[in-house]
Design an enzyme around this catalytic site. Sequence first.
Site, PDB file in Angstrom:
ATOM      1  N   GLU A  33       0.859  -1.091  -0.060  1.00 54.81           N
ATOM      2  CA  GLU A  33       0.106   0.085   0.007  1.00 54.81           C
ATOM      3  C   GLU A  33       0.782   1.095  -0.006  1.00 54.81           C
ATOM      4  OE1 GLU A  33      -3.147   0.197  -0.808  1.00 54.81           O
ATOM      5  OE2 GLU A  33      -3.621  -1.844  -0.608  1.00 54.81           O
ATOM      6  N   TYR A 116      -6.568   6.522   3.909  1.00 52.54           N
ATOM      7  CA  TYR A 116      -6.605   5.451   2.960  1.00 52.54           C
ATOM      8  C   TYR A 116      -5.992   4.159   3.219  1.00 52.54           C
ATOM      9  CZ  TYR A 116      -5.619   2.451  -0.748  1.00 52.54           C
ATOM     10  OH  TYR A 116      -5.570   1.252  -1.497  1.00 52.54           O
ATOM     11  N   ASP A 134      -9.710   6.320  -2.506  1.00 49.97           N
ATOM     12  CA  ASP A 134      -8.442   6.593  -3.275  1.00 49.97           C
ATOM     13  C   ASP A 134      -8.782   7.001  -4.770  1.00 49.97           C
ATOM     14  OD1 ASP A 134      -9.393   4.509  -4.774  1.00 49.97           O
ATOM     15  OD2 ASP A 134      -7.380   3.874  -5.505  1.00 49.97           O
TER      16      ASP A 134
END
Length: 347
Positions: A33, A116, A134
């Site tokens: 991520e 996020y 996102d």
Amino acid sequence: MSFSNEITSWYNSNKRDLPWRNTTDSYTIWLSEIILQQTRVEQGMPYFYRFLERYPTVADFAAATEDDILKLWQGLGYYSRGRNMLATARLVNEHYKGRFPTQYNELIKLKGVGEYTAAAIASFSANEAKAVVDGNVYRVLARYFGISEPINSPAGKKLFQQTANDVLNMEHPGLHNQAMMELGALVCKPKNPACGICPIKTDCYAFLNNATTQLPQKLKTVKVRERYFHYFLVTNGSEILMNKRGPKDIWANMYDMPMIETSENMNAYEVLNLAESIEYFGHTPQVSEVSGPHKHVLTHQRLNINFIILNSREIKLKQEWFYANEEKLKNLAMPQIIFLFLTNFLN
DNA sequence: AATCCGGGGAT
DNA sequence: ATCCCAGGATT
């Protein structure tokens, strides 16, 4: 069928096979991520494999140096991601006994982990019911619900987060989040969306009103700053004079060569005069060759870079300067433009 | 609220 | 050229 059922059903038969989707290990998901922040899947993929191979566990990551991390990160950009990761890995290794958190409320405290990323890790690794927002999700929601609030205004961010929460599948939040992003990436694309194959087109505001090009809305972009960098290439036999950058400005803590920045463009001789006037080298070197200007375009800056190759000895070294041979250069994390220039220069 | 922080691919 | 990418930190 509900909104979430439509997209998860579509996702199950159309998803890409991405390596970080085959695990629920929060450390591995965190790695992916952070790498994927503002980064395309294809660009981040090789870095994900390299980092996972080099640092299989958070303890391995925590034992690295900042130079190690920045070197492995070289070329990916937004280098503060790498520096924040190291701080987080060390904190997790110490205070969580190496067990990477899976709860949103813990994840959100970590450096480099925002709303996020915390929602992504929590929902993918532990199925916590947190909705991710996102760039893909902004686009899907704006078009589907016809939301014209700008996605980068404070009010817009709140509204889109709330909307994402409202449609979240509470039974399968991880699956739902993946499906939202995959739909945005493969179908609901910024340009030329593939509405013909979209599983939710029959209820999509933008499709029904021919408004996909108007949504999402975004506030005007900031202006680009023009900068002029003049790099000095000084060699000492087989070594090159290098510089360690400071903690501020672009490329923090990375390595380049001694340089002078000017507010306007200058030719090499004007730069040399300037260098002499501020006693930059302690004496006046001679120019042997000039290369540039090379344009290097970043998000908020346009760099005009000149390389001035000097015939010089007895440089008076500043604290942040040092000579490096080719072996040493291999371990220095450099901005891409510097790395490419030196690679070319040495061959 | 605005600005900063990279590099590259798609259009 | 412009937009945007599995955003977040700083001021």
